[in-house]
Enzyme design. Structure first.
Site, PDB file in Angstrom:
ATOM      1  N   GLN A  84       0.830  -1.192   0.000  1.00  0.00           N
ATOM      2  CA  GLN A  84       0.000   0.000   0.000  1.00  0.00           C
ATOM      3  C   GLN A  84       0.872   1.252   0.000  1.00  0.00           C
ATOM      4  O   GLN A  84       1.939   1.288   0.599  1.00  0.00           O
ATOM      5  CB  GLN A  84      -0.961  -0.005   1.176  1.00  0.00           C
ATOM      6  CG  GLN A  84      -0.343  -0.169   2.547  1.00  0.00           C
ATOM      7  CD  GLN A  84      -1.397  -0.249   3.633  1.00  0.00           C
ATOM      8  OE1 GLN A  84      -2.576  -0.024   3.406  1.00  0.00           O
ATOM      9  NE2 GLN A  84      -0.987  -0.575   4.843  1.00  0.00           N
ATOM     10  N   HIS A  96      -2.908   0.196  -3.671  1.00  0.00           N
ATOM     11  CA  HIS A  96      -3.834   0.631  -2.619  1.00  0.00           C
ATOM     12  C   HIS A  96      -4.348   2.030  -2.936  1.00  0.00           C
ATOM     13  O   HIS A  96      -5.514   2.245  -3.192  1.00  0.00           O
ATOM     14  CB  HIS A  96      -3.187   0.576  -1.231  1.00  0.00           C
ATOM     15  CG  HIS A  96      -4.120   0.949  -0.116  1.00  0.00           C
ATOM     16  ND1 HIS A  96      -4.284   2.250   0.313  1.00  0.00           N
ATOM     17  CD2 HIS A  96      -4.919   0.209   0.671  1.00  0.00           C
ATOM     18  CE1 HIS A  96      -5.152   2.300   1.301  1.00  0.00           C
ATOM     19  NE2 HIS A  96      -5.556   1.061   1.542  1.00  0.00           N
ATOM     20  N   ASP A 106      -8.141   0.900  -2.976  1.00  0.00           N
ATOM     21  CA  ASP A 106      -9.106   1.037  -1.884  1.00  0.00           C
ATOM     22  C   ASP A 106      -9.731   2.423  -1.990  1.00  0.00           C
ATOM     23  O   ASP A 106      -9.032   3.437  -1.853  1.00  0.00           O
ATOM     24  CB  ASP A 106      -8.391   0.874  -0.537  1.00  0.00           C
ATOM     25  CG  ASP A 106      -9.368   0.712   0.616  1.00  0.00           C
ATOM     26  OD1 ASP A 106     -10.551   1.055   0.444  1.00  0.00           O
ATOM     27  OD2 ASP A 106      -8.936   0.263   1.702  1.00  0.00           O
ATOM     28  N   GLU A 165     -11.582  -2.160  -3.746  1.00  0.00           N
ATOM     29  CA  GLU A 165     -11.921  -2.419  -2.347  1.00  0.00           C
ATOM     30  C   GLU A 165     -12.847  -1.336  -1.819  1.00  0.00           C
ATOM     31  O   GLU A 165     -12.627  -0.148  -2.028  1.00  0.00           O
ATOM     32  CB  GLU A 165     -10.642  -2.461  -1.510  1.00  0.00           C
ATOM     33  CG  GLU A 165     -10.879  -2.820  -0.061  1.00  0.00           C
ATOM     34  CD  GLU A 165      -9.597  -3.084   0.704  1.00  0.00           C
ATOM     35  OE1 GLU A 165      -9.659  -3.124   1.940  1.00  0.00           O
ATOM     36  OE2 GLU A 165      -8.524  -3.251   0.070  1.00  0.00           O
ATOM     37  N   ASP A 176     -14.328  -4.819   2.758  1.00  0.00           N
ATOM     38  CA  ASP A 176     -13.560  -4.445   3.941  1.00  0.00           C
ATOM     39  C   ASP A 176     -14.537  -3.959   5.010  1.00  0.00           C
ATOM     40  O   ASP A 176     -14.902  -4.698   5.915  1.00  0.00           O
ATOM     41  CB  ASP A 176     -12.535  -3.364   3.568  1.00  0.00           C
ATOM     42  CG  ASP A 176     -11.720  -2.885   4.769  1.00  0.00           C
ATOM     43  OD1 ASP A 176     -11.890  -3.432   5.864  1.00  0.00           O
ATOM     44  OD2 ASP A 176     -10.905  -1.961   4.600  1.00  0.00           O
ATOM     45  N   GLN A 233     -11.305  -9.089   2.498  1.00  0.00           N
ATOM     46  CA  GLN A 233     -10.148  -8.720   3.310  1.00  0.00           C
ATOM     47  C   GLN A 233     -10.383  -9.216   4.734  1.00  0.00           C
ATOM     48  O   GLN A 233     -11.333  -8.801   5.396  1.00  0.00           O
ATOM     49  CB  GLN A 233      -9.855  -7.222   3.381  1.00  0.00           C
ATOM     50  CG  GLN A 233      -8.583  -7.049   4.212  1.00  0.00           C
ATOM     51  CD  GLN A 233      -8.145  -5.647   4.568  1.00  0.00           C
ATOM     52  OE1 GLN A 233      -7.233  -5.496   5.356  1.00  0.00           O
ATOM     53  NE2 GLN A 233      -8.752  -4.635   3.996  1.00  0.00           N
ATOM     54  N   LYS A 258      -9.238  -8.657   7.926  1.00  0.00           N
ATOM     55  CA  LYS A 258      -8.470  -7.581   8.573  1.00  0.00           C
ATOM     56  C   LYS A 258      -8.073  -8.076   9.954  1.00  0.00           C
ATOM     57  O   LYS A 258      -8.843  -7.994  10.909  1.00  0.00           O
ATOM     58  CB  LYS A 258      -9.322  -6.317   8.633  1.00  0.00           C
ATOM     59  CG  LYS A 258      -8.536  -5.035   8.584  1.00  0.00           C
ATOM     60  CD  LYS A 258      -9.481  -3.852   8.483  1.00  0.00           C
ATOM     61  CE  LYS A 258      -8.758  -2.561   8.232  1.00  0.00           C
ATOM     62  NZ  LYS A 258      -8.410  -2.352   6.832  1.00  0.00           N
ATOM     63  N   CYS A 261      -1.875  -0.710   8.700  1.00  0.00           N
ATOM     64  CA  CYS A 261      -0.581  -0.028   8.773  1.00  0.00           C
ATOM     65  C   CYS A 261      -0.177   0.245  10.220  1.00  0.00           C
ATOM     66  O   CYS A 261       0.993   0.525  10.501  1.00  0.00           O
ATOM     67  CB  CYS A 261      -0.633   1.275   7.989  1.00  0.00           C
ATOM     68  SG  CYS A 261      -2.029   2.332   8.456  1.00  0.00           S
TER      69      CYS A 261
END
Length: 417
Positions: A171, A193, A235, A270, A304, A326, A328, A358
């Site tokens: 990303q 991303h 995304d 996404e 997501d 995803q 997560k 992140c």
């Protein structure tokens, strides 16, 4: 019992916790900060440094194994757990988890997780606690069995030892152009991303976003090696729905148009829209997926928001409400549930993307690699942080070391046989 002591160490996440609602509502960036008042409960400013909490398990041979707790970048949004509070999580861990951890058989991973993560006061434990403690327990089991974490997962879930590498997705953060170049030069499997999280980045009718997609494809052909065609994954944080409306047909039309602008590439979109609830998300995403499939589009929908827990993932997978889910990792909770989520997606012939945030740490990223490789996920996120180089090296090198170890183990077994 194999665990004789537990202690905690406060730490940093690799990026920042951001108030998604405030950003979506038009907060202005000033350098690296956002100007304005936060709107999501718990945030004292729109962007705050990510924190984490490490839990160390002291085994009977005095080895210490660790796991890291944290929440995701956009905490408190889309049905997620609230902002990470180190003091609150530390107090709850010490009061509730420590007695449980001292009383489990750490060599039996799934049994240990089940006992340690029983509800407290009729409620599920904070997912950050499940996430960090489950990593530490996985490392404990690996140490006790003299195996890799991936081998523990394979043994517990009756899976064959993996041989295939899992594609890695990087990303870009806000440094889009520079980081896209880095990704291309390093031949990343899936990129970039793009962090399309504001009206400014998406543009009127999506024109700014469309131009960026075309630029990424052109740049790939310009500086990438011959024959390099990564998956293009963007995304958009619900901005297709926010800008052009929540009608599935119109959203699908727009996505098809974007895909047609980059022939030869597979396009992942996404979070095209946020329909406000899990059930509405499932119903409308399933419709978008159906339209794209009927048209034979190269575009794929990635869910997501509104798809956080293992139960959410089951609902989306069974409804075919995404091409890729995803998973997560901090939102799923126990990393054992991440493994279950991948296997659930595969059973429903839906793509499994082991993601995360992140805000994570090197330790949680490495544990995620073992889950991804053991379950043979379709792709995994390079994490932590928003820099390409560090995350790609942490995840990529851990995968390469793991596969080399498993190949050696396989060769040894064949020689013995």
């Amino acid at each position: 019992m194999e665990i004789k002591d537990i202690f905690l160490a406060p730490g940093n996440g690799a990026f920042f916790y951001d108030d998604q609602e405030a950003i979506r509502s038009g907060a202005i960036q000033d350098g690296f900060i956002y100007v304005g008042a936060p709107t999501t409960p718990g945030f004292k400013s729109i962007r705050i440094p990510a924190s984490s909490l490490s839990v160390g398990l002291v085994l009977t041979d005095d080895t210490v194994v660790w796991g890291d707790m944290m929440n995701v970048q956009y905490s408190g949004a889309g049905g997620r757990d609230p902002l990470f509070d180190t003091n609150q999580i530390s107090e709850l861990t010490s009061r509730v988890l420590v007695p449980r951890l001292l009383d489990v058989d750490a060599s039996r991973y799934l049994d240990a997780c089940a006992k340690v993560f029983e509800p407290f006061e009729h409620k599920r434990l904070p997912l950050a606690i499940e996430y960090g403690v489950s990593q530490a327990l996985l490392r404990a089991a690996a140490h006790l069995h003299r195996a890799t974490m991936a081998e523990i997962v394979c043994s517990e879930f009756n899976l064959p030892l993996p041989t295939r590498r899992v594609p890695i997705y990087c990303q870009s953060g806000d440094a889009r152009e520079i980081n896209v170049d880095k990704m291309i030069l390093k031949a990343v499997d899936v990129l970039p991303h793009g962090l399309i999280n504001s009206r400014q980045k998406f543009g009127v009718s999506g024109q700014t976003f469309m131009e960026f997609v075309k630029w990424v494809a052109a740049r790939t052909r310009e500086i990438g090696h011959p024959g390099y065609y990564p998956v293009l994954h963007f995304d958009v944080y619900g901005w297709i729905g926010l800008e052009i409306g929540l009608e599935p047909q119109r959203i699908a039309d727009f996505i098809c148009k974007v895909a047609e602008s980059v022939p030869g590439f597979t396009l992942n979109i996404e979070c095209p829209a946020d329909f406000g609830s899990t059930q509405a998300q499932i119903d409308n995403y399933a419709r978008i997926v159906s339209i794209l499939d009927d048209r034979g589009s190269s575009a794929r929908i990635v869910v997501d928001e509104r798809c956080n827990t293992l139960m959410d993932i089951r609902l989306f997978a069974e409804a075919k409400a995404a091409h890729l889910v995803q998973i997560k990792t901090p939102d799923v909770g126990s990393i054992a549930d991440t493994a279950r989520a991948v296997l659930l997606c595969k059973a429903n012939k839906v793509g499994a993307y082991v993601g995360g945030s992140c805000t994570e740490t090197d330790l949680s990223a490495r544990a995620s690699v073992h889950i991804s490789v053991a379950t043979q996920a379709d792709m995994m996120l390079a994490k932590p942080g928003m820099g390409v180089d560090e995350a790609f090296s942490i995840v990529g090198n851990e995968q390469n070391r793991l596969l080399a170890t498993l190949n050696r183990r396989r060769a040894q077994n064949e020689n013995v046989g």
